[in-house]
Design an enzyme around this catalytic site. Structure first.
Site, PDB file in Angstrom:
ATOM      1  N   ASP A  11      34.168 -26.084  68.778  1.00  0.00           N
ATOM      2  CA  ASP A  11      33.304 -25.327  69.711  1.00  0.00           C
ATOM      3  C   ASP A  11      33.808 -25.505  71.148  1.00  0.00           C
ATOM      4  O   ASP A  11      33.102 -26.036  71.994  1.00  0.00           O
ATOM      5  CB  ASP A  11      31.838 -25.798  69.586  1.00  0.00           C
ATOM      6  CG  ASP A  11      31.641 -27.253  70.003  1.00  0.00           C
ATOM      7  OD1 ASP A  11      32.606 -28.042  69.928  1.00  0.00           O
ATOM      8  OD2 ASP A  11      30.516 -27.604  70.433  1.00  0.00           O
ATOM      9  N   ASP A  16      37.517 -30.327  72.790  1.00  0.00           N
ATOM     10  CA  ASP A  16      37.977 -29.515  71.652  1.00  0.00           C
ATOM     11  C   ASP A  16      39.319 -28.865  71.990  1.00  0.00           C
ATOM     12  O   ASP A  16      40.195 -28.749  71.115  1.00  0.00           O
ATOM     13  CB  ASP A  16      36.994 -28.375  71.361  1.00  0.00           C
ATOM     14  CG  ASP A  16      35.597 -28.841  71.034  1.00  0.00           C
ATOM     15  OD1 ASP A  16      35.247 -28.948  69.863  1.00  0.00           O
ATOM     16  OD2 ASP A  16      34.843 -29.099  71.997  1.00  0.00           O
ATOM     17  N   ASN A  40      29.007 -26.148  72.268  1.00  0.00           N
ATOM     18  CA  ASN A  40      29.062 -26.414  73.705  1.00  0.00           C
ATOM     19  C   ASN A  40      28.636 -25.198  74.521  1.00  0.00           C
ATOM     20  O   ASN A  40      28.094 -25.330  75.617  1.00  0.00           O
ATOM     21  CB  ASN A  40      30.483 -26.821  74.117  1.00  0.00           C
ATOM     22  CG  ASN A  40      30.807 -28.242  73.705  1.00  0.00           C
ATOM     23  OD1 ASN A  40      29.944 -29.119  73.772  1.00  0.00           O
ATOM     24  ND2 ASN A  40      32.023 -28.480  73.266  1.00  0.00           N
ATOM     25  N   THR A 125      34.785 -30.654  65.026  1.00  0.00           N
ATOM     26  CA  THR A 125      34.588 -31.256  66.358  1.00  0.00           C
ATOM     27  C   THR A 125      33.438 -30.558  67.093  1.00  0.00           C
ATOM     28  O   THR A 125      33.357 -30.611  68.310  1.00  0.00           O
ATOM     29  CB  THR A 125      35.881 -31.199  67.198  1.00  0.00           C
ATOM     30  OG1 THR A 125      36.245 -29.822  67.388  1.00  0.00           O
ATOM     31  CG2 THR A 125      37.019 -31.942  66.531  1.00  0.00           C
ATOM     32  N   PHE A 166      25.603 -35.217  70.451  1.00  0.00           N
ATOM     33  CA  PHE A 166      25.476 -33.753  70.570  1.00  0.00           C
ATOM     34  C   PHE A 166      25.784 -32.997  69.273  1.00  0.00           C
ATOM     35  O   PHE A 166      24.997 -32.150  68.834  1.00  0.00           O
ATOM     36  CB  PHE A 166      26.372 -33.220  71.701  1.00  0.00           C
ATOM     37  CG  PHE A 166      26.318 -31.720  71.822  1.00  0.00           C
ATOM     38  CD1 PHE A 166      25.293 -31.101  72.522  1.00  0.00           C
ATOM     39  CD2 PHE A 166      27.273 -30.916  71.206  1.00  0.00           C
ATOM     40  CE1 PHE A 166      25.215 -29.712  72.606  1.00  0.00           C
ATOM     41  CE2 PHE A 166      27.206 -29.527  71.283  1.00  0.00           C
ATOM     42  CZ  PHE A 166      26.172 -28.927  71.987  1.00  0.00           C
ATOM     43  N   ASN A 167      26.957 -33.236  68.664  1.00  0.00           N
ATOM     44  CA  ASN A 167      27.362 -32.403  67.517  1.00  0.00           C
ATOM     45  C   ASN A 167      26.378 -32.523  66.357  1.00  0.00           C
ATOM     46  O   ASN A 167      26.203 -31.579  65.590  1.00  0.00           O
ATOM     47  CB  ASN A 167      28.760 -32.791  67.026  1.00  0.00           C
ATOM     48  CG  ASN A 167      29.840 -32.352  67.992  1.00  0.00           C
ATOM     49  OD1 ASN A 167      29.610 -31.464  68.816  1.00  0.00           O
ATOM     50  ND2 ASN A 167      30.998 -32.986  67.909  1.00  0.00           N
ATOM     51  N   GLN A 228      31.258 -35.565  83.513  1.00  0.00           N
ATOM     52  CA  GLN A 228      30.935 -36.803  82.778  1.00  0.00           C
ATOM     53  C   GLN A 228      30.462 -37.883  83.753  1.00  0.00           C
ATOM     54  O   GLN A 228      29.581 -38.678  83.439  1.00  0.00           O
ATOM     55  CB  GLN A 228      32.162 -37.296  81.996  1.00  0.00           C
ATOM     56  CG  GLN A 228      32.504 -36.440  80.795  1.00  0.00           C
ATOM     57  CD  GLN A 228      31.588 -36.670  79.595  1.00  0.00           C
ATOM     58  OE1 GLN A 228      30.799 -37.590  79.563  1.00  0.00           O
ATOM     59  NE2 GLN A 228      31.688 -35.797  78.612  1.00  0.00           N
ATOM     60  N   HIS A 240      36.359 -37.276  73.386  1.00  0.00           N
ATOM     61  CA  HIS A 240      35.809 -37.403  72.031  1.00  0.00           C
ATOM     62  C   HIS A 240      36.653 -36.737  70.933  1.00  0.00           C
ATOM     63  O   HIS A 240      37.112 -37.398  70.000  1.00  0.00           O
ATOM     64  CB  HIS A 240      34.426 -36.744  71.973  1.00  0.00           C
ATOM     65  CG  HIS A 240      33.447 -37.192  72.999  1.00  0.00           C
ATOM     66  ND1 HIS A 240      32.818 -38.414  72.934  1.00  0.00           N
ATOM     67  CD2 HIS A 240      32.948 -36.582  74.107  1.00  0.00           C
ATOM     68  CE1 HIS A 240      31.960 -38.534  73.947  1.00  0.00           C
ATOM     69  NE2 HIS A 240      32.030 -37.434  74.678  1.00  0.00           N
ATOM     70  N   ASP A 241      36.780 -35.416  71.023  1.00  0.00           N
ATOM     71  CA  ASP A 241      37.234 -34.649  69.847  1.00  0.00           C
ATOM     72  C   ASP A 241      38.667 -34.955  69.388  1.00  0.00           C
ATOM     73  O   ASP A 241      38.926 -34.979  68.176  1.00  0.00           O
ATOM     74  CB  ASP A 241      37.081 -33.148  70.116  1.00  0.00           C
ATOM     75  CG  ASP A 241      35.618 -32.737  70.197  1.00  0.00           C
ATOM     76  OD1 ASP A 241      34.768 -33.459  69.643  1.00  0.00           O
ATOM     77  OD2 ASP A 241      35.334 -31.712  70.830  1.00  0.00           O
TER      78      ASP A 241
END
Ligand code: BDR
Ligand code: CA
Length: 310
Positions: A11, A16, A40, A125, A166-167, A228, A240-241
């Site tokens: 996303d 990502d 997102n 992701t 979130f995901n 962030q 993260h991803d």
């Protein structure tokens, strides 16, 4: 060399976008397609972003499939505070030249997985809506998935609620379907992704590479690291991803621990929490390999190698 087959469901999203560049550029991986979901940002935004990233690195040959525009049960949520109104604020892309295929992402997942030998790793992701719907619509794909490798969840606290990441919170019911599909699941949660902070030193290091991919990385991180810091106070954005893809390229980089993981579907304050039984209190079967540690130096080496490729 036999390449590991992967599908990347995402996303985009700044992190990502880096995961896409890593997956598209590796000689060890065969990226069968990029499937896209709302997360997102809206589906319209995330699909355009995936296409633009692939164009930027000269990989318009990799097909992109648009998937689900909203979660299975809950109302749609986006992460505009982090990723902006486009989902990929920061870089200015040239006019769009790549567009998604006509086939729906869920149909692509089903068609592609059924045609393979059971040797495909599905990386997610973003919210897990596309994969969950594919599993419900054609249960035979489960046995064709070698592993579900996701960025999502947390042993400890969340990033969009005290309990949830979130995901997972963006589609908890979908995550539940994927975690309980009976296939191996590897979960890269906040516990490790918050250990790979993209500090100003990392951005300077990647800027020196001076490839188009590195230039895009620097532009992406300009926005991502600022938001962030505003939202969480981190000195660098947690990347993260890409931990998912990087863990395939250097498997020893991440320490995994098997445990029973259940998604909180209560719709209460812990909705979307990944309840990880790290100490086997419940004595239940292990349902996921959960990342508990990461060697950050090795991670950044993988990112650097990836950004050199385009
Ligand atoms: C996850 O949420 C999204 O905002 C990021 O792209 C990442 O997939 C981190 O919680
Ligand atoms: Ca994401």
């Amino acid at each position: 060399m036999e390449r590991k087959k992967i599908i990347l469901d995402c996303d985009p999203g700044h992190d990502d976008a880096v995961a896409i560049m890593l997956a598209a550029g590796s000689e060890e991986l065969e990226l069968l397609g990029v499937t896209v979901v709302a997360g997102n940002q809206t589906l319209e935004n995330t699909v355009r972003n995936a296409c633009n990233v692939l164009s930027w690195i000269g990989r318009e040959d990799i097909p992109v499939y648009a998937g689900c525009p909203r979660p299975l049960v809950r109302e749609k949520m986006v992460a505009a505070d982090i990723h902006g109104s486009t989902g990929l604020d920061g870089p200015v892309f040239p006019p769009q030249t790549k567009f998604p295929e006509a086939e729906h992402a869920v149909d692509f997942l089903i068609r592609t997985l059924l045609a393979q030998e059971g040797d495909v790793t599905v990386i997610t992701t973003g919210p897990m809506t596309n994969l969950a719907l594919a599993l419900r619509r054609e249960p035979r794909i489960a046995e064709k998935i070698e592993r579900i490798l996701l960025m999502g969840g947390s042993l400890a606290n969340g990033n969009v609620s005290p309990a949830a990441e979130f995901n997972i919170l963006a589609d908890p019911e979908a995550a539940h379907i994927c975690f309980s599909a009976g296939r191996p699941v590897t979960m890269m949660g906040l516990d490790v992704t918050r250990k790979v902070l993209c500090t100003p030193e990392i951005v300077s290091r990647m800027a020196k590479l001076d490839t188009p991919a590195a230039q895009l990385f620097v532009q992406l991180m300009g926005h991502f690291c600022r938001t962030q810091k505003e939202v969480f106070g981190w000195e660098g954005g947690p990347l993260h991803d890409p931990v998912t893809v990087a863990s395939l390229l250097d498997p020893g980089m991440v320490t995994l621990k098997g445990m029973n993981v259940q998604i909180d579907l209560s719709h209460g304050p812990s909705y979307g929490r990944t309840n990880c039984d790290a100490f086997d209190y419940l004595g239940l079967p292990h349902t996921a390999e959960v990342a508990v540690d990461i060697d950050a130096a090795r991670f950044w080496d993988v990112i650097e190698r990836g950004l050199r490729r385009f």
